[in-house]
Write an enzyme that holds these catalytic residues in place. Structure first.
Site, PDB file in Angstrom:
ATOM      1  N   HIS A 126       0.811  -1.167  -0.096  1.00  0.00           N
ATOM      2  CA  HIS A 126      -0.029   0.219   0.179  1.00  0.00           C
ATOM      3  C   HIS A 126       0.826   1.287  -0.083  1.00  0.00           C
ATOM      4  CE1 HIS A 126      -3.085   2.762   2.271  1.00  0.00           C
ATOM      5  NE2 HIS A 126      -3.356   2.830   0.955  1.00  0.00           N
TER       6      HIS A 126
ATOM      7  N   CYS B  74      -0.195   0.222   9.745  1.00  0.00           N
ATOM      8  CA  CYS B  74      -0.403   1.669   9.362  1.00  0.00           C
ATOM      9  C   CYS B  74      -1.934   1.621   8.987  1.00  0.00           C
ATOM     10  CB  CYS B  74       0.611   1.858   7.932  1.00  0.00           C
ATOM     11  SG  CYS B  74       2.228   2.152   8.655  1.00  0.00           S
ATOM     12  N   HIS B  75      -2.369   0.868   7.967  1.00  0.00           N
ATOM     13  CA  HIS B  75      -3.689   1.029   7.461  1.00  0.00           C
ATOM     14  C   HIS B  75      -4.732  -0.226   7.610  1.00  0.00           C
ATOM     15  CE1 HIS B  75      -1.312   4.117   5.611  1.00  0.00           C
ATOM     16  NE2 HIS B  75      -2.110   4.901   6.127  1.00  0.00           N
ATOM     17  N   GLY B  76      -4.027  -1.476   8.178  1.00  0.00           N
ATOM     18  CA  GLY B  76      -4.736  -2.540   8.499  1.00  0.00           C
ATOM     19  C   GLY B  76      -4.673  -3.701   7.569  1.00  0.00           C
TER      20      GLY B  76
END
Ligand code: FES
Length: 83
Positions: free
Chosen positions: A15, A40-42
């Site tokens: 990502h 960070c964003h899962g």
């Protein structure tokens, strides 16, 4: 990986480049297996480096060129070809 029992991945989330953490057990993708979790964003990746559906990472964890020179030594960045 060239040996299915040993995963060799680039440890950078596809990502935005954070470092996914190894999670030994978790309920990843409705299994009871662990995998790699990006804090960070899962994004979640299974033990084969495959990203689950619906997470922000667009691709699986890359497998770098590598070769096993023994049962305990792996060389990263070299596939051992004739090039
Ligand atoms: Fe890994 Fe965003 S950097 S989910």
């Amino acid at each position: 990986s060239t040996r299915p029992e040993i995963g060799v991945f680039v440890g950078i989330c596809t990502h935005l480049g954070c470092s996914p953490k190894y999670v030994e057990t978790a309920n990843f993708e409705s299994t009871q297996q662990g995998g790699f979790f990006c804090p960070c964003h899962g994004s979640k990746f299974d033990f084969a480096g495959r990203v689950g559906r619906g997470y922000p990472a667009p691709d699986n964890l890359p497998v770098p060129p590598h070769r096993f020179v023994s049962d305990t030594v792996v060389v990263i960045g070299d596939e051992g070809g004739t090039a």
